[in-house]
Scaffold this active site. Structure first.
Site, PDB file in Angstrom:
ATOM      1  N   GLY A 131      66.444  30.967  75.520  1.00 40.98           N
ATOM      2  CA  GLY A 131      67.584  31.588  76.196  1.00 40.98           C
ATOM      3  C   GLY A 131      67.777  33.064  75.885  1.00 40.98           C
ATOM      4  O   GLY A 131      68.003  33.874  76.787  1.00 40.98           O
ATOM      5  N   ARG A 180      68.864  28.593  87.420  1.00 43.41           N
ATOM      6  CA  ARG A 180      68.359  27.211  87.387  1.00 43.41           C
ATOM      7  C   ARG A 180      68.486  26.524  88.749  1.00 43.41           C
ATOM      8  O   ARG A 180      67.653  25.701  89.106  1.00 43.41           O
ATOM      9  CB  ARG A 180      69.096  26.413  86.321  1.00 43.41           C
ATOM     10  CG  ARG A 180      68.600  26.794  84.935  1.00 43.41           C
ATOM     11  CD  ARG A 180      69.259  25.989  83.864  1.00 43.41           C
ATOM     12  NE  ARG A 180      68.502  26.103  82.629  1.00 43.41           N
ATOM     13  CZ  ARG A 180      69.000  25.925  81.426  1.00 43.41           C
ATOM     14  NH1 ARG A 180      70.267  25.599  81.282  1.00 43.41           N
ATOM     15  NH2 ARG A 180      68.245  26.050  80.359  1.00 43.41           N
ATOM     16  N   GLY A 202      64.850  24.564  74.664  1.00 40.23           N
ATOM     17  CA  GLY A 202      64.349  23.554  73.726  1.00 40.23           C
ATOM     18  C   GLY A 202      63.066  22.914  74.218  1.00 40.23           C
ATOM     19  O   GLY A 202      62.133  22.685  73.441  1.00 40.23           O
ATOM     20  N   LYS A 216      66.097  31.451  62.517  1.00 35.66           N
ATOM     21  CA  LYS A 216      65.592  30.677  61.377  1.00 35.66           C
ATOM     22  C   LYS A 216      64.127  30.295  61.479  1.00 35.66           C
ATOM     23  O   LYS A 216      63.656  29.903  62.540  1.00 35.66           O
ATOM     24  CB  LYS A 216      66.404  29.383  61.275  1.00 35.66           C
ATOM     25  CG  LYS A 216      67.829  29.607  60.870  1.00 35.66           C
ATOM     26  CD  LYS A 216      68.514  28.284  60.760  1.00 35.66           C
ATOM     27  CE  LYS A 216      69.953  28.442  60.314  1.00 35.66           C
ATOM     28  NZ  LYS A 216      70.664  27.162  60.429  1.00 35.66           N
TER      29      LYS A 216
HETATM   30  P1  AMP Z   1      67.225  31.450  67.960  1.00 34.18           P
HETATM   31  O1  AMP Z   1      68.226  30.591  68.669  1.00 34.18           O
HETATM   32  O2  AMP Z   1      66.610  30.813  66.757  1.00 34.18           O
HETATM   33  O3  AMP Z   1      66.213  32.079  68.887  1.00 34.18           O
HETATM   34  O4  AMP Z   1      68.060  32.635  67.327  1.00 34.18           O
HETATM   35  C1  AMP Z   1      68.787  33.524  68.088  1.00 34.18           C
HETATM   36  C2  AMP Z   1      69.817  34.172  67.248  1.00 34.18           C
HETATM   37  O5  AMP Z   1      69.204  34.787  66.142  1.00 34.18           O
HETATM   38  C3  AMP Z   1      70.587  35.238  67.967  1.00 34.18           C
HETATM   39  O6  AMP Z   1      71.909  34.808  68.141  1.00 34.18           O
HETATM   40  C4  AMP Z   1      70.497  36.436  67.038  1.00 34.18           C
HETATM   41  O7  AMP Z   1      71.737  37.092  66.860  1.00 34.18           O
HETATM   42  C5  AMP Z   1      70.045  35.825  65.732  1.00 34.18           C
HETATM   43  N1  AMP Z   1      69.326  36.787  64.887  1.00 34.18           N
HETATM   44  C6  AMP Z   1      68.257  37.503  65.236  1.00 34.18           C
HETATM   45  N2  AMP Z   1      67.891  38.327  64.234  1.00 34.18           N
HETATM   46  C7  AMP Z   1      68.774  38.135  63.227  1.00 34.18           C
HETATM   47  C8  AMP Z   1      68.935  38.698  61.949  1.00 34.18           C
HETATM   48  N3  AMP Z   1      68.121  39.652  61.490  1.00 34.18           N
HETATM   49  N4  AMP Z   1      69.960  38.253  61.170  1.00 34.18           N
HETATM   50  C9  AMP Z   1      70.793  37.306  61.650  1.00 34.18           C
HETATM   51  N5  AMP Z   1      70.683  36.728  62.845  1.00 34.18           N
HETATM   52  C10 AMP Z   1      69.682  37.134  63.641  1.00 34.18           C
END
Ligand code: AMP
Length: 375
Positions: free
Chosen positions: A332, A18, A355, A179
């Site tokens: 990230g 950054r 974000g 999610k």
């Molecule tokens: P995000 O911040 O929404 O991009 O999510 C990133 C996080 O999603 C990471 O820390 C991953 O470990 C988690 N993640 C990815 N795939 C899975 C999964 N199948 N089950 C649980 N967590 C997950």
């Protein structure tokens, strides 16, 4: 500036991307004999003066990168910064302490914004990473001083904006992460723009469940099932190819020591959980990425922090890096996977804002950009 860099327990900067990304704007200002006052936040001190969120390590690193002294100023507003700003000569740089040491910053307090504005004649916003926040230093000041975008901000807007407005087709988006609820806005906004939408990571589980598969103990958002069905239908109506995993790496626990195996989506055992996409899915995803002229990737394909469940994410990183098209990686985790795999140089644009890039891809107006005059 977005100098919100990661620090280790000893306060050493572990990644200065950054800071480096801000250099073109700083050099340009210095070459044009500006007196440069840099403002940034670091972490979340929430209005408290907390040494562990000090920008001092940034001043030290910046000094090395610029090859000239950077005067660190202990306050953000008041007598000391006013005096330091008055003493600053053309071509000199000073860095104010963490702007979030002041509670007024995140409240976008007008008096605070006025005190910041008092230090300068022109406001240059190069902090794309905080452009989705309407804070005093990211938005408020632009209503008081003439506000313009820095080069990093300009590049982010141009690259992400072009992908949304006039992408070369085929346009493939790969969305992963934990999610569905966090990425609904992005999926909805991309649905009428992309040719192919690939879903992986934890969020794929909810879509797979919506398609009727049993997902065992996998991370699921039951409350999002109807929405997942609606999105699948919308994609069909829009003629968008909607690709979900066909196989998964499942384990009895999110633990690198736990047993794991690869199964097809029809065969997720009751008490196992999906933690990565399988090899066949990775091949199908890579095939779609290969044909693309524009690729956007946001979010890992699995729990990539644990080696047994990182294979899917790294194979997608490779496929994106090998794509001959325009490639944009944001968020990230996907950025860190690209960097760890050594593919950063092969990506057209790595977005510095997690974000902020998500909100941009959702088609939302970012207050830090909206307030500028040269947007
Ligand atoms: P995000 O911040 O929404 O991009 O999510 C990133 C996080 O999603 C990471 O820390 C991953 O470990 C988690 N993640 C990815 N795939 C899975 C999964 N199948 N089950 C649980 N967590 C997950």
């Amino acid at each position: 500036m977005d100098f919100n860099v990661p620090l280790d327990a000893l306060g050493n900067i572990t990644d200065d991307t950054r800071i480096r990304a801000a250099l073109p704007t700083i050099f340009y200002l210095l070459e044009n004999r500006a007196r440069v006052i840099l403002v940034s936040h670091l972490g979340r001190p929430k209005g408290n003066i907390d040494k562990k969120f000090s920008l001092e390590p940034v001043a030290v690193r910046l000094q090395k990168l610029l090859g000239q002294p950077v005067k660190m100023v202990s306050d953000v507003v008041g007598k000391i910064p006013l005096q330091s700003a008055a003493d600053l000569k053309e071509g000199q740089v000073m860095l104010l302490e963490n702007v979030r040491y002041n509670i007024e910053e995140e409240k976008n307090d007008e008096t605070f914004a006025r005190s910041l504005a008092e230090l300068a004649d022109v406001y240059v916003n190069d902090a794309f990473g905080t452009a989705h926040r309407a804070h005093a230093s990211t938005e408020g000041v632009a209503h008081i001083l003439p506000g313009v975008a820095g080069f990093l901000m300009e590049k982010e807007i141009e690259m992400l904006g072009n992908a949304l407005i006039s992408p070369e087709h085929p346009f493939v988006a790969i969305i992963g992460g934990a999610k569905v609820s966090d990425k609904i806005g992005v999926i909805e906004n991309l649905l009428d723009k992309v040719d192919t939408l690939i879903i992986g990571g934890g969020m794929a589980n909810t879509f797979l469940k919506a398609r009727g598969y049993e997902m065992g103990k996998s991370l699921l958002q039951d409350s999002q099932l109807d929405l997942a069905k609606t999105l699948i239908r919308k994609a069909e109506t829009a003629g968008v190819e909607f690709i979900l995993p066909v196989d998964l790496v499942v384990s009895q626990a999110a633990d690198p020591e736990a047993d794991y195996k690869q199964v097809s989506v029809e065969n997720v055992p009751n008490d196992w959980m999906a933690l990565d996409i399988g090899t066949q899915s990775a091949e199908i995803f890579a095939e779609a990425i290969k044909k693309a002229k524009t690729v956007i990737w946001n979010g890992p394909m699995g729990v990539f922090e644990m080696a047994p469940f990182a294979v899917g994410t790294y194979s997608i990183a490779k496929a994106v890096a090998e794509s001959g098209g325009m490639t944009i990686v944001g968020g990230g985790d996907s950025v860190s996977a690209i960097e760890k795999a050594g593919f950063a140089g092969k990506i057209s644009h790595i977005s510095t804002g997690g974000g902020a890039s998500l909100e941009f891809l959702e088609g939302r107006e970012l207050p830090g950009i909206a307030a500028l005059q040269d947007k």
